[in-house]
Design a protein around this motif. Sequence first.
Motif, PDB file in Angstrom:
ATOM      1  N   SER A 257       1.089  -1.053  -0.141  1.00 34.25           N
ATOM      2  CA  SER A 257       0.226  -0.167  -0.199  1.00 34.25           C
ATOM      3  C   SER A 257       0.665   1.113   0.221  1.00 34.25           C
ATOM      4  N   ARG A 258       2.349   1.112   1.305  1.00 35.28           N
ATOM      5  CA  ARG A 258       2.687   2.928   1.098  1.00 35.28           C
ATOM      6  C   ARG A 258       3.526   2.600  -0.834  1.00 35.28           C
ATOM      7  N   ARG A 259       3.874   1.525  -1.088  1.00 31.75           N
ATOM      8  CA  ARG A 259       4.432   1.616  -2.703  1.00 31.75           C
ATOM      9  C   ARG A 259       3.563   2.515  -3.393  1.00 31.75           C
ATOM     10  N   VAL A 260       1.993   1.531  -3.385  1.00 30.76           N
ATOM     11  CA  VAL A 260       1.486   2.711  -4.807  1.00 30.76           C
ATOM     12  C   VAL A 260       0.854   3.794  -4.067  1.00 30.76           C
ATOM     13  N   LEU A 261       0.878   4.350  -3.034  1.00 31.18           N
ATOM     14  CA  LEU A 261       0.892   5.624  -2.517  1.00 31.18           C
ATOM     15  C   LEU A 261       1.774   6.373  -2.936  1.00 31.18           C
ATOM     16  N   THR A 262       3.014   5.656  -2.941  1.00 34.81           N
ATOM     17  CA  THR A 262       4.496   6.581  -3.481  1.00 34.81           C
ATOM     18  C   THR A 262       4.525   7.202  -4.516  1.00 34.81           C
ATOM     19  N   LEU A 263       4.695   5.952  -5.750  1.00 36.85           N
ATOM     20  CA  LEU A 263       4.567   5.589  -6.990  1.00 36.85           C
ATOM     21  C   LEU A 263       3.285   6.546  -7.137  1.00 36.85           C
ATOM     22  N   SER A 264       2.022   6.704  -6.943  1.00 38.60           N
ATOM     23  CA  SER A 264       1.346   6.708  -7.912  1.00 38.60           C
ATOM     24  C   SER A 264       1.239   8.285  -7.160  1.00 38.60           C
ATOM     25  N   THR A 265       1.240   9.483  -6.062  1.00 41.58           N
ATOM     26  CA  THR A 265       1.750  10.406  -6.164  1.00 41.58           C
ATOM     27  C   THR A 265       3.232  11.505  -6.346  1.00 41.58           C
ATOM     28  N   VAL A 266       4.135  10.644  -6.399  1.00 42.11           N
ATOM     29  CA  VAL A 266       5.636  10.991  -7.382  1.00 42.11           C
ATOM     30  C   VAL A 266       5.125  10.874  -8.461  1.00 42.11           C
ATOM     31  N   ALA A 267       4.243  10.188  -8.925  1.00 38.04           N
ATOM     32  CA  ALA A 267       4.429   9.996 -10.932  1.00 38.04           C
ATOM     33  C   ALA A 267       2.528  11.658 -11.131  1.00 38.04           C
ATOM     34  N   PHE A 268       2.502  11.090 -10.424  1.00 36.67           N
ATOM     35  CA  PHE A 268       1.081  12.431 -10.342  1.00 36.67           C
ATOM     36  C   PHE A 268       1.421  13.304 -10.594  1.00 36.67           C
ATOM     37  N   THR A 269       2.815  13.949  -9.432  1.00 36.48           N
ATOM     38  CA  THR A 269       3.165  15.213  -9.399  1.00 36.48           C
ATOM     39  C   THR A 269       3.737  15.807 -10.318  1.00 36.48           C
ATOM     40  N   LEU A 270       4.767  14.872 -10.885  1.00 40.52           N
ATOM     41  CA  LEU A 270       5.428  15.318 -12.509  1.00 40.52           C
ATOM     42  C   LEU A 270       4.342  15.158 -13.579  1.00 40.52           C
ATOM     43  N   MET A 271       2.677  14.221 -13.605  1.00 39.41           N
ATOM     44  CA  MET A 271       2.687  14.480 -14.975  1.00 39.41           C
ATOM     45  C   MET A 271       1.741  15.967 -14.641  1.00 39.41           C
ATOM     46  N   PHE A 272       1.256  16.348 -13.129  1.00 37.91           N
ATOM     47  CA  PHE A 272       0.304  17.296 -13.541  1.00 37.91           C
ATOM     48  C   PHE A 272       1.233  19.202 -13.417  1.00 37.91           C
TER      49      PHE A 272
ATOM     50  N   GLY B 244      -0.445  15.466  -5.311  1.00 32.74           N
ATOM     51  CA  GLY B 244       0.298  15.987  -6.364  1.00 32.74           C
ATOM     52  C   GLY B 244       0.540  16.990  -7.153  1.00 32.74           C
ATOM     53  N   ASN B 245      -0.709  18.454  -6.663  1.00 34.15           N
ATOM     54  CA  ASN B 245      -1.153  18.695  -7.471  1.00 34.15           C
ATOM     55  C   ASN B 245       0.119  19.502  -7.351  1.00 34.15           C
TER      56      ASN B 245
END
Length: 453
Positions: free
Chosen positions: A24-39, A157-158
């Motif tokens: 769960s922590r890996r999902v949250l970390t990876l998705s947050t970093v990816a979303f920050t970049l995509m944003f 990530g916004n």
Amino acid sequence: MTTPTPVPPELIPPAPTTAEASASRRVLTLSTVAFTLMFAVWLMFGILGLPIRQEFGLSDVQLSWLSAVAVLNGSLWRLPAGIVTDRLGGRRVMGAMLLLTAIPAFLIAFAQSYPALLALAFLVGFAGNSFSVGVAWNSVWFPRARQGAALGVFGAGNVGASVTKFIGPAMIVAVPAAGLLGGVIPGGWRAIPFLYGVLLVVMGLAVLIFAPRQDRTPGQGRPLREMLAPLRNTRVWRFGLYYVVFFGAYVALSAWMPKYYVDVFGLPLYEAALLTALFIFPASLLRPLGGYLSDRYGARAATYGAFGLMAVALLVMSMPSGHIVLYLPGPNGTTVTRDVMHYTLGVWPFTALLFLVGVAMGIGKASVYKHIPEYFPRDVGAVGGLVGMLGGLGGFFLTPLFAYAKSATGFPQSTFIVVLLITLVALAWMHLSIMRMMNRAAPHLQDRIEAHP
């Protein structure tokens, strides 16, 4: 009173093991970093637009459409992206989106005309759809009691909207116009989309390699008609309007404010970017606080507070200067006027109010998405996708609306009048809906806005 839909027993996960907690922590970390970049990629034209305007000789309306088409494509696919994530899993969908978005990012760095930039801005805007992917992905990896906080952390990530504000002006100056390595890396503003293309490829590979391979897919095997059924509920569309206020206006203002500071206050680009970041930070980093407040006090209470704070701040921002006229008795029965309490909203008071708007948006964005798993626990992907799509479309329409409102009135502060009006409409609809539900279910509970056991 209408209460959130109870979570079906089969959707209540058992207490997580150590391995599941780590996943769960890996999902949250990876998705947050990816979303920050995509944003950051999605909203990069908020800063790049100013040097692009100089190079291509664009008008304000042409410049606004450059940002708007990116926002449009970052909104159109949020509903299908959420559904596909529920079916295939967030690891596959997020990884593929990162790699696909890298292609137009690289091409923007070498565009030579406004039509080409407009087309590529639309394509790179696909990055904005990563939000509904991350919401659906994280929702199935965290229990209901922690979903508000987890989605708040992911939504932070916004803050990616501020990345270009910080690195953009410095890179534009630092990288020679001729580029580096014989022009392989382009110079000036073109270096930024090139850098983002490299980072998107790296992050896409990281998600595919390090995210849990055994993903969770609550939508697998369910008919599409069943997954779309909740979208007929008026409540979903009401949540969408809330998100237009908290997210759509945030997207539009993030792109618009650097230009506003330059044109209205006469600031250089780097100062305008830094002051805009003071709005972006609370609007992004306070999403975890919004999630916590929603978990602790209820999503409705948090949303009420966010709407109220926004309305007050926007009202003052809509009146940048003025005075009070007193009518006093004069000699021989005449009336004279006297102007008192002159005020002017300078750059720092204005920025403080914009900061408060960001605080309200950060809390409100989280509180809206706290509603979704409570009312639609089996359909977070579809409902969250539609709400996100409506919010993103709000950002698309608001950006050119700001330009047209200024052009029609000659009043730069018309931007904030537009946002204030939609805020008041959403607040009124929310309040009337809640009052109607309470009056129908339990008239003696009219002073309570949260459902309790």
